[in-house]
Design a protein around this motif. Sequence first.
Motif, short mmCIF file in Angstrom:
data_model
loop_
_atom_site.label_atom_id
_atom_site.label_comp_id
_atom_site.label_asym_id
_atom_site.label_seq_id
_atom_site.Cartn_x
_atom_site.Cartn_y
_atom_site.Cartn_z
N ALA A 124 33.02 44.17 33.29
CA ALA A 124 33.02 42.70 33.49
C ALA A 124 34.09 42.59 34.79
N GLY A 125 35.05 43.19 34.66
CA GLY A 125 36.35 42.89 35.67
C GLY A 125 35.93 43.13 36.79
N LEU A 126 35.28 44.46 37.25
CA LEU A 126 34.53 45.06 38.33
C LEU A 126 33.66 44.14 39.00
N THR A 127 32.77 43.41 37.94
CA THR A 127 31.76 42.62 38.56
C THR A 127 32.51 41.38 38.98
N ALA A 128 33.46 40.85 38.51
CA ALA A 128 34.03 39.59 38.91
C ALA A 128 35.02 39.74 40.10
N GLN A 129 35.53 40.88 40.43
CA GLN A 129 35.88 41.23 41.62
C GLN A 129 34.92 41.27 42.78
N LEU A 130 34.13 42.00 42.63
CA LEU A 130 32.74 42.14 43.56
C LEU A 130 32.03 40.47 43.83
N ALA A 131 31.98 39.72 42.71
CA ALA A 131 31.39 38.60 43.14
C ALA A 131 32.57 37.81 43.91
N ALA A 132 33.67 37.79 43.48
CA ALA A 132 34.47 37.00 44.29
C ALA A 132 34.71 37.25 45.88
N SER A 133 34.78 38.77 46.19
CA SER A 133 34.92 39.00 47.51
C SER A 133 33.60 38.80 48.13
N GLU A 134 32.39 38.44 47.58
CA GLU A 134 31.19 37.89 48.46
C GLU A 134 31.36 36.58 48.70
N SER A 135 32.05 35.55 47.76
CA SER A 135 32.34 34.23 48.06
C SER A 135 33.08 33.82 49.46
#
Length: 141
Positions: free
Chosen positions: A130-141
């Motif tokens: 979940a932490g990794l997914t959150a980082q990946l999603a934030a960097s795509e914004s």
Amino acid sequence: MTRTTEETVRAFLTEVRSGRSPERADRYMASTVLAHQVRAGARVTLERGPSNYTEHVKEMLEMFGPFEFIFDELLVDGDRAYARWVQQGTHVGVIDGHAPTGQPVETIGSAVYRVAEGRIVEYWIQQDAAGLTAQLAASES
């Protein structure tokens, strides 16, 4: 001379899992290792061997680049060792369908390794998906 549980796991993490020398997996792993994995609540058991673990680490290097692997705890009790780590790298390859962003990315994980005759024969691993997914999603914004 057979390595102790601590010697085996410490060397495996330092040399192989760290990405420094993944091709050395055969020095620390049995020919067949049961890998119990928990990621975001899903549990699966895979059979791993040294060659497919080497490929697994190489895939991590393709996704995270030459990452820094810091294991900050190693507790040993008989034939088992618990390790906790942080892996810090750069998002340079596709991770879980997320295109590379070049942004820093960090994962946190832990595992219990069971050692017999100086080789890892089984492990139970947990990753903070979940932490990794959150980082990946934030960097795509």
